[in-house]
Write a protein that holds these residues in place. Sequence first.
Motif, short mmCIF file in Angstrom:
data_model
loop_
_atom_site.label_atom_id
_atom_site.label_comp_id
_atom_site.label_asym_id
_atom_site.label_seq_id
_atom_site.Cartn_x
_atom_site.Cartn_y
_atom_site.Cartn_z
N VAL A 7 -11.73 51.84 17.06
CA VAL A 7 -13.04 52.09 17.67
C VAL A 7 -13.97 50.91 17.38
O VAL A 7 -14.26 50.61 16.22
CB VAL A 7 -13.65 53.41 17.15
N THR A 9 -17.38 49.35 16.93
CA THR A 9 -18.70 49.83 16.53
C THR A 9 -19.60 48.63 16.25
O THR A 9 -19.11 47.50 16.15
CB THR A 9 -18.62 50.69 15.24
N THR A 31 -19.78 47.74 31.58
CA THR A 31 -19.06 48.81 32.27
C THR A 31 -18.43 48.30 33.56
O THR A 31 -17.51 48.91 34.07
CB THR A 31 -20.00 49.99 32.60
N VAL A 42 -16.01 48.31 28.66
CA VAL A 42 -16.15 49.66 28.12
C VAL A 42 -14.92 50.47 28.55
O VAL A 42 -14.41 50.30 29.65
CB VAL A 42 -17.43 50.32 28.67
N ARG A 44 -11.45 53.33 27.25
CA ARG A 44 -10.39 53.74 26.32
C ARG A 44 -9.13 53.02 26.79
O ARG A 44 -8.52 53.41 27.77
CB ARG A 44 -10.21 55.26 26.37
N ILE A 162 -11.06 51.81 21.66
CA ILE A 162 -12.20 52.51 22.25
C ILE A 162 -13.40 51.57 22.21
O ILE A 162 -13.81 51.12 21.14
CB ILE A 162 -12.54 53.79 21.47
N ARG A 164 -17.29 51.48 23.51
CA ARG A 164 -18.39 52.26 24.08
C ARG A 164 -19.47 51.34 24.59
O ARG A 164 -19.68 50.27 24.04
CB ARG A 164 -18.96 53.20 23.01
#
Length: 165
Positions: A7, A9, A31, A42, A44, A162, A164
Amino acid sequence: MTPDDLVLTPRGLRFRGQYFPCSIGRGGILTDKREGDGATPVGRHQIVGVYFRPDRIPAPVPWATPIGPNDLWSDDPAAPEYNHHVRAPYAPSHEALRRSDPLYDLVLITDWNWPDATPGKGSAIFLHQWRRPGYPTEGCVAFRRDHLFWIARNLLPDSHLIVRG
């Protein structure tokens, strides 16, 4: 999200309870990823392969694929092989997987825009070694060499990256 996911971060990449400093694309996180924008997309993204330089390092996992002198990655949106592993000789635009520097000694391949690539949506979102801390990539996620090796050795074939927004 599972414990086997990586992930991204603000602190770095979180994986198996640890944080690893990393570099992302010079275009930031987007995105709407496009070829050449330098952004990390962005989403998964499944880790679909591990490639390594057998002349420099041992296989980090049993399912790793050796990188040979003719191994390339197509980044030409007009080519039918766009965003796929190809072999030299190959005339359309491409990136060499076997580099003189150590950046691709170990490469984790994601399924970004793969296997059914949409031309222009961006290619080759890899996890690889960084040039130096904080130096941006062309959209990939890059790590210190020993951290990348630890991550690769602890991956499962169904792990995901991942990212985000």
